[in-house]
Design a protein around this motif. Structure first.
Motif, PDB file in Angstrom:
ATOM      1  N   CYS A 120       0.840  -1.212   0.000  1.00 37.44           N
ATOM      2  CA  CYS A 120       0.000   0.000   0.000  1.00 37.44           C
ATOM      3  C   CYS A 120       0.872   1.257   0.000  1.00 37.44           C
ATOM      4  O   CYS A 120       0.824   2.072   0.925  1.00 37.44           O
ATOM      5  CB  CYS A 120      -0.953  -0.011   1.182  1.00 37.44           C
ATOM      6  N   GLY A 121       1.660   1.397  -1.043  1.00 38.50           N
ATOM      7  CA  GLY A 121       2.563   2.553  -1.128  1.00 38.50           C
ATOM      8  C   GLY A 121       1.847   3.823  -1.579  1.00 38.50           C
ATOM      9  O   GLY A 121       2.320   4.929  -1.342  1.00 38.50           O
ATOM     10  N   ALA A 122       0.703   3.682  -2.227  1.00 33.03           N
ATOM     11  CA  ALA A 122       0.021   4.852  -2.791  1.00 33.03           C
ATOM     12  C   ALA A 122      -0.345   5.876  -1.720  1.00 33.03           C
ATOM     13  O   ALA A 122      -0.766   5.526  -0.628  1.00 33.03           O
ATOM     14  CB  ALA A 122      -1.228   4.411  -3.551  1.00 33.03           C
ATOM     15  N   ASN A 123      -0.164   7.139  -2.093  1.00 34.20           N
ATOM     16  CA  ASN A 123      -0.445   8.273  -1.218  1.00 34.20           C
ATOM     17  C   ASN A 123      -1.913   8.666  -1.429  1.00 34.20           C
ATOM     18  O   ASN A 123      -2.326   8.989  -2.536  1.00 34.20           O
ATOM     19  CB  ASN A 123       0.493   9.409  -1.649  1.00 34.20           C
ATOM     20  N   LEU A 124      -2.704   8.639  -0.373  1.00 38.31           N
ATOM     21  CA  LEU A 124      -4.147   8.868  -0.544  1.00 38.31           C
ATOM     22  C   LEU A 124      -4.559  10.328  -0.428  1.00 38.31           C
ATOM     23  O   LEU A 124      -5.725  10.669  -0.645  1.00 38.31           O
ATOM     24  CB  LEU A 124      -4.930   8.054   0.500  1.00 38.31           C
ATOM     25  N   SER A 125      -3.614  11.191  -0.092  1.00 38.64           N
ATOM     26  CA  SER A 125      -4.040  12.552   0.247  1.00 38.64           C
ATOM     27  C   SER A 125      -4.659  13.317  -0.926  1.00 38.64           C
ATOM     28  O   SER A 125      -5.565  14.116  -0.730  1.00 38.64           O
ATOM     29  CB  SER A 125      -2.891  13.340   0.856  1.00 38.64           C
ATOM     30  N   LYS A 126      -4.182  13.057  -2.135  1.00 33.75           N
ATOM     31  CA  LYS A 126      -4.693  13.853  -3.256  1.00 33.75           C
ATOM     32  C   LYS A 126      -6.179  13.588  -3.522  1.00 33.75           C
ATOM     33  O   LYS A 126      -6.898  14.469  -3.995  1.00 33.75           O
ATOM     34  CB  LYS A 126      -3.881  13.576  -4.517  1.00 33.75           C
ATOM     35  N   TYR A 127      -6.634  12.374  -3.193  1.00 30.61           N
ATOM     36  CA  TYR A 127      -8.045  12.047  -3.427  1.00 30.61           C
ATOM     37  C   TYR A 127      -8.981  12.918  -2.588  1.00 30.61           C
ATOM     38  O   TYR A 127     -10.155  13.076  -2.905  1.00 30.61           O
ATOM     39  CB  TYR A 127      -8.317  10.569  -3.129  1.00 30.61           C
ATOM     40  N   LEU A 128      -8.429  13.474  -1.515  1.00 27.93           N
ATOM     41  CA  LEU A 128      -9.266  14.272  -0.626  1.00 27.93           C
ATOM     42  C   LEU A 128      -9.714  15.589  -1.257  1.00 27.93           C
ATOM     43  O   LEU A 128     -10.676  16.203  -0.816  1.00 27.93           O
ATOM     44  CB  LEU A 128      -8.533  14.537   0.690  1.00 27.93           C
ATOM     45  N   ILE A 129      -8.979  16.019  -2.282  1.00 24.21           N
ATOM     46  CA  ILE A 129      -9.387  17.262  -2.949  1.00 24.21           C
ATOM     47  C   ILE A 129     -10.839  17.119  -3.387  1.00 24.21           C
ATOM     48  O   ILE A 129     -11.658  18.010  -3.163  1.00 24.21           O
ATOM     49  CB  ILE A 129      -8.482  17.564  -4.166  1.00 24.21           C
ATOM     50  N   GLN A 130     -11.154  15.985  -3.998  1.00 22.55           N
ATOM     51  CA  GLN A 130     -12.532  15.742  -4.434  1.00 22.55           C
ATOM     52  C   GLN A 130     -13.407  15.254  -3.276  1.00 22.55           C
ATOM     53  O   GLN A 130     -14.515  15.741  -3.072  1.00 22.55           O
ATOM     54  CB  GLN A 130     -12.551  14.678  -5.542  1.00 22.55           C
ATOM     55  N   MET A 131     -12.885  14.293  -2.542  1.00 24.48           N
ATOM     56  CA  MET A 131     -13.699  13.613  -1.540  1.00 24.48           C
ATOM     57  C   MET A 131     -14.146  14.531  -0.403  1.00 24.48           C
ATOM     58  O   MET A 131     -15.259  14.413   0.106  1.00 24.48           O
ATOM     59  CB  MET A 131     -12.937  12.417  -0.962  1.00 24.48           C
ATOM     60  N   SER A 152       1.925  15.680   2.403  1.00 21.04           N
ATOM     61  CA  SER A 152       1.136  16.095   1.231  1.00 21.04           C
ATOM     62  C   SER A 152      -0.203  16.651   1.684  1.00 21.04           C
ATOM     63  O   SER A 152      -0.698  17.646   1.152  1.00 21.04           O
ATOM     64  CB  SER A 152       0.879  14.911   0.306  1.00 21.04           C
ATOM     65  N   PHE A 153      -0.782  16.008   2.677  1.00 20.77           N
ATOM     66  CA  PHE A 153      -2.071  16.462   3.202  1.00 20.77           C
ATOM     67  C   PHE A 153      -1.958  17.889   3.728  1.00 20.77           C
ATOM     68  O   PHE A 153      -2.739  18.772   3.355  1.00 20.77           O
ATOM     69  CB  PHE A 153      -2.529  15.510   4.312  1.00 20.77           C
ATOM     70  N   ASN A 154      -0.952  18.124   4.565  1.00 22.20           N
ATOM     71  CA  ASN A 154      -0.736  19.468   5.108  1.00 22.20           C
ATOM     72  C   ASN A 154      -0.538  20.505   4.014  1.00 22.20           C
ATOM     73  O   ASN A 154      -1.062  21.612   4.082  1.00 22.20           O
ATOM     74  CB  ASN A 154       0.529  19.464   5.979  1.00 22.20           C
ATOM     75  N   GLN A 155       0.245  20.122   3.031  1.00 24.66           N
ATOM     76  CA  GLN A 155       0.532  21.057   1.947  1.00 24.66           C
ATOM     77  C   GLN A 155      -0.753  21.406   1.188  1.00 24.66           C
ATOM     78  O   GLN A 155      -0.972  22.551   0.827  1.00 24.66           O
ATOM     79  CB  GLN A 155       1.588  20.442   1.016  1.00 24.66           C
ATOM     80  N   LEU A 156      -1.602  20.414   0.998  1.00 22.53           N
ATOM     81  CA  LEU A 156      -2.867  20.668   0.306  1.00 22.53           C
ATOM     82  C   LEU A 156      -3.811  21.519   1.153  1.00 22.53           C
ATOM     83  O   LEU A 156      -4.556  22.345   0.623  1.00 22.53           O
ATOM     84  CB  LEU A 156      -3.533  19.339  -0.089  1.00 22.53           C
ATOM     85  N   VAL A 157      -3.766  21.344   2.443  1.00 21.72           N
ATOM     86  CA  VAL A 157      -4.575  22.189   3.330  1.00 21.72           C
ATOM     87  C   VAL A 157      -4.063  23.626   3.241  1.00 21.72           C
ATOM     88  O   VAL A 157      -4.825  24.588   3.119  1.00 21.72           O
ATOM     89  CB  VAL A 157      -4.523  21.675   4.792  1.00 21.72           C
ATOM     90  N   HIS A 216      -5.231  25.491   0.377  1.00 21.02           N
ATOM     91  CA  HIS A 216      -6.700  25.592   0.364  1.00 21.02           C
ATOM     92  C   HIS A 216      -7.359  24.626  -0.614  1.00 21.02           C
ATOM     93  O   HIS A 216      -8.403  24.919  -1.182  1.00 21.02           O
ATOM     94  CB  HIS A 216      -7.148  27.025   0.066  1.00 21.02           C
ATOM     95  N   ARG A 217      -6.711  23.501  -0.824  1.00 25.90           N
ATOM     96  CA  ARG A 217      -7.295  22.501  -1.713  1.00 25.90           C
ATOM     97  C   ARG A 217      -8.185  21.543  -0.929  1.00 25.90           C
ATOM     98  O   ARG A 217      -9.076  20.941  -1.482  1.00 25.90           O
ATOM     99  CB  ARG A 217      -6.187  21.681  -2.382  1.00 25.90           C
ATOM    100  N   ILE A 218      -7.876  21.387   0.342  1.00 26.38           N
ATOM    101  CA  ILE A 218      -8.661  20.479   1.179  1.00 26.38           C
ATOM    102  C   ILE A 218      -9.178  21.264   2.378  1.00 26.38           C
ATOM    103  O   ILE A 218      -8.425  22.014   2.997  1.00 26.38           O
ATOM    104  CB  ILE A 218      -7.788  19.319   1.712  1.00 26.38           C
ATOM    105  N   ASN A 219     -10.434  21.057   2.679  1.00 27.14           N
ATOM    106  CA  ASN A 219     -10.989  21.671   3.880  1.00 27.14           C
ATOM    107  C   ASN A 219     -10.750  20.725   5.059  1.00 27.14           C
ATOM    108  O   ASN A 219     -11.368  19.674   5.177  1.00 27.14           O
ATOM    109  CB  ASN A 219     -12.488  21.910   3.657  1.00 27.14           C
ATOM    110  N   ARG A 220      -9.829  21.128   5.928  1.00 26.38           N
ATOM    111  CA  ARG A 220      -9.387  20.263   7.028  1.00 26.38           C
ATOM    112  C   ARG A 220     -10.551  19.782   7.896  1.00 26.38           C
ATOM    113  O   ARG A 220     -10.567  18.644   8.370  1.00 26.38           O
ATOM    114  CB  ARG A 220      -8.366  21.037   7.888  1.00 26.38           C
ATOM    115  N   GLU A 221     -11.552  20.653   8.077  1.00 24.00           N
ATOM    116  CA  GLU A 221     -12.694  20.332   8.944  1.00 24.00           C
ATOM    117  C   GLU A 221     -13.455  19.093   8.481  1.00 24.00           C
ATOM    118  O   GLU A 221     -14.080  18.418   9.266  1.00 24.00           O
ATOM    119  CB  GLU A 221     -13.718  21.480   8.947  1.00 24.00           C
TER     120      GLU A 221
END
Ligand code: SF4
Ligand code: SF4
Lengths: 150, 326
Positions: free
Chosen positions: B57-68, B86-91, B94-99
């Motif tokens: 399970c090497g895949a990074n899941l954080s980018k999927y959160l942009i949509q999800m 990656s998750f932090n960087q996307l937050v 402003h690509r991901i709403n942390r809440e």
């Protein structure tokens, strides 16, 4: 009969991105002061040196430039206050990176030239053209495959 | 890893059942043990039938959160240490709403690269267990043991990352601390001559088929409209241009993610041509570290990046080559 051995001298194509407020005015001053710089320097006027996207630099090379020089206001003198500070970081990283990819470091340059420095503008351009001429034609930033074996 | 998987499954099911989250982003079983794929699970049944967490399970899941994370209800996600950057960087961007996200930090212990395993001669892999540095591979022909450091993903080989965000964690085994130099290969290239470097990159980049996998997987490449998708640019696809094409793409892509690339290693992992793309991004990271002070993207979820700030005494571009000047 005399043999024709004379080879055409290589004149490099140079693209110079000049900021409207300082360097472009500097080029103007060089002109009106009758100071010369080589005709193969193609000046592209930009509103600020920080308008220059790395893509501009690469596109210039791609389309046949042998050297690319960026000119802007001296740090602290930017018409938009801080634009050239961003330019400085971007170009530092880009030039270093291009060299890492094997592009001769003599092909890229950044100089700060103010509107009052017509003489400096002409000197910088003469020097850069000489430097690139010594290096010869830019071959590395064109197609990777068709150049094979050249 | 089985114990971790069970725990994860149990937690995810509880979260779904209680309605705390509407979906869980995790990995779904593939055809074989070595091809799990990122997936979204919306029910307990789906979790029970499909969920997996194993050594692949090497895949990074954080980018999927942009949509999800835009969807109704909270989204739970399993993040390995490197994924949290990656998750932090996307937050931060402003690509991901942390809440809207519930982060479950999960242990990693390095993931395996099936290509490297196959290159060692094992085939028809049916199961894998790892004990310390021994990778016990069950194949159709029997059991073989491989040396783990030989077969981990390249990104895992030099990883010293720790979780940067979590709402809860599932960590049953701690990864031992290690000393590694992730810039070793970059330094080797820097020590070469310009000609050698050019030859190296020409060989590598001319393998590129412009499948765009590196860009699509990259959490830092999250533009809605990418410059490379603009046909007018003349560089939107390989067929459009035979001049300078791969170099341009890779130089621009590396530049666009500089200061934001967390060195998650996904680009190199997914490249079907095995181009060492991390050597491009790491050069930027190394230069930023030496010129502007050490910086790790994704450690924080707010603040400026090295290219969105400056100091008055920054190094001049004419003086930066190969660390010749500081
Ligand atoms: S460039 Fe590669 S290592 Fe960097 S964030 Fe994107 S996928 Fe990860
Ligand atoms: S993943 Fe590899 S082959 Fe595909 S575009 Fe990126 S570098 Fe090229």
């Amino acid at each position: 009969m005399q043999e024709v051995t004379e080879k055409k001298e290589f004149t490099p194509t140079i693209v110079a991105f000049c900021c409207n407020w300082c360097s472009y005015a500097g080029a103007d001053l060089a002109g009106s002061s009758r100071l010369t710089y080589p005709a193969n320097v193609k000046i592209i006027r930009v509103p600020c040196s920080c308008r220059v996207n790395p893509m501009f630099v690469l596109k210039a090379f791609q389309q046949g430039a042998d050297g690319v020089i960026l000119c802007g206001c001296h740090p602290g003198d930017c018409h938009y206050v801080t634009g050239n500070y961003y330019t400085r970081r971007r170009m530092a990283l880009l030039y270093s990176f291009l060299n890492y990819m094997g592009i001769e470091k003599e092909r890229t340059r950044l100089e700060w030239v103010s509107a009052a420095e017509g003489a400096r503008f002409s000197a910088v351009m003469n020097d850069f053209v000489k430097q690139v001429a010594e290096l010869g034609e830019n071959k590395r930033l064109t197609d990777l495959r068709v150049k094979e074996g050249e | 890893m089985k114990d971790v998987e069970l725990k994860m499954l149990e937690r995810a099911k509880a979260l779904l059942q209680s309605g705390e989250v509407a979906r869980v982003i995790g990995w779904k079983k593939g055809e074989f043990c070595y091809d799990p794929a990122p997936a979204s699970f919306e029910s307990v049944e789906e979790m029970e039938n499909g969920f997996v967490y194993n050594w692949f399970c090497g895949a990074n899941l954080s980018k999927y959160l942009i949509q999800m994370a835009k969807k109704e209800g909270k989204t739970a996600v399993f993040l390995k240490p490197c994924d949290t950057y990656s998750f932090n960087q996307l937050v931060k961007e402003h690509r991901i709403n942390r809440e809207n996200v519930y982060v479950i930090a999960v242990e990693c212990l390095a993931k395996l690269d099936v290509e490297k395993m196959k290159a060692k001669g094992v085939s028809f892999i049916t199961d894998v267990e790892v004990v310390d540095k021994d990778v016990k591979v069950t194949t159709a022909y029997g059991v073989e043991t491989l040396y783990k450091p030989d077969v981990v993903l390249s990104k895992c080989a030099v990883c010293t990352k720790t979780h940067q965000v979590k709402d809860e964690e599932i960590i049953l085994h701690e990864r031992p601390e290690r000393e590694v130099n992730r810039f070793e290969e970059v330094e080797k290239l820097e020590a070469m001559t310009e000609d050698e470097r050019f030859a190296f990159w020409r060989e590598q980049l001319s393998k590129c088929i412009r499948c765009n996998a590196c860009r699509n997987v990259c959490p830092a490449c999250s533009c809605v409209k990418c410059v490379f998708d603009n046909p007018a640019s003349g560089i939107a696809a390989k067929a459009n241009d035979d001049k300078f094409e791969e170099q341009l793409f890779h130089i621009i892509r590396a530049f666009h993610v500089s200061g934001r690339c967390t060195d998650c290693g996904e680009c190199s992992r997914v490249c079907p041509q095995n181009i060492p793309l991390h050597l491009l991004n790491r050069k930027f990271i190394k230069d930023i570290d030496t010129l502007y002070g050490e910086y790790q993207a994704g450690e924080e979820s707010e603040g400026k990046t090295p290219l969105t700030t400056y100091t008055e005494g920054d190094t001049e571009p004419n003086d930066v080559f190969n660390g010749e000047a500081k």
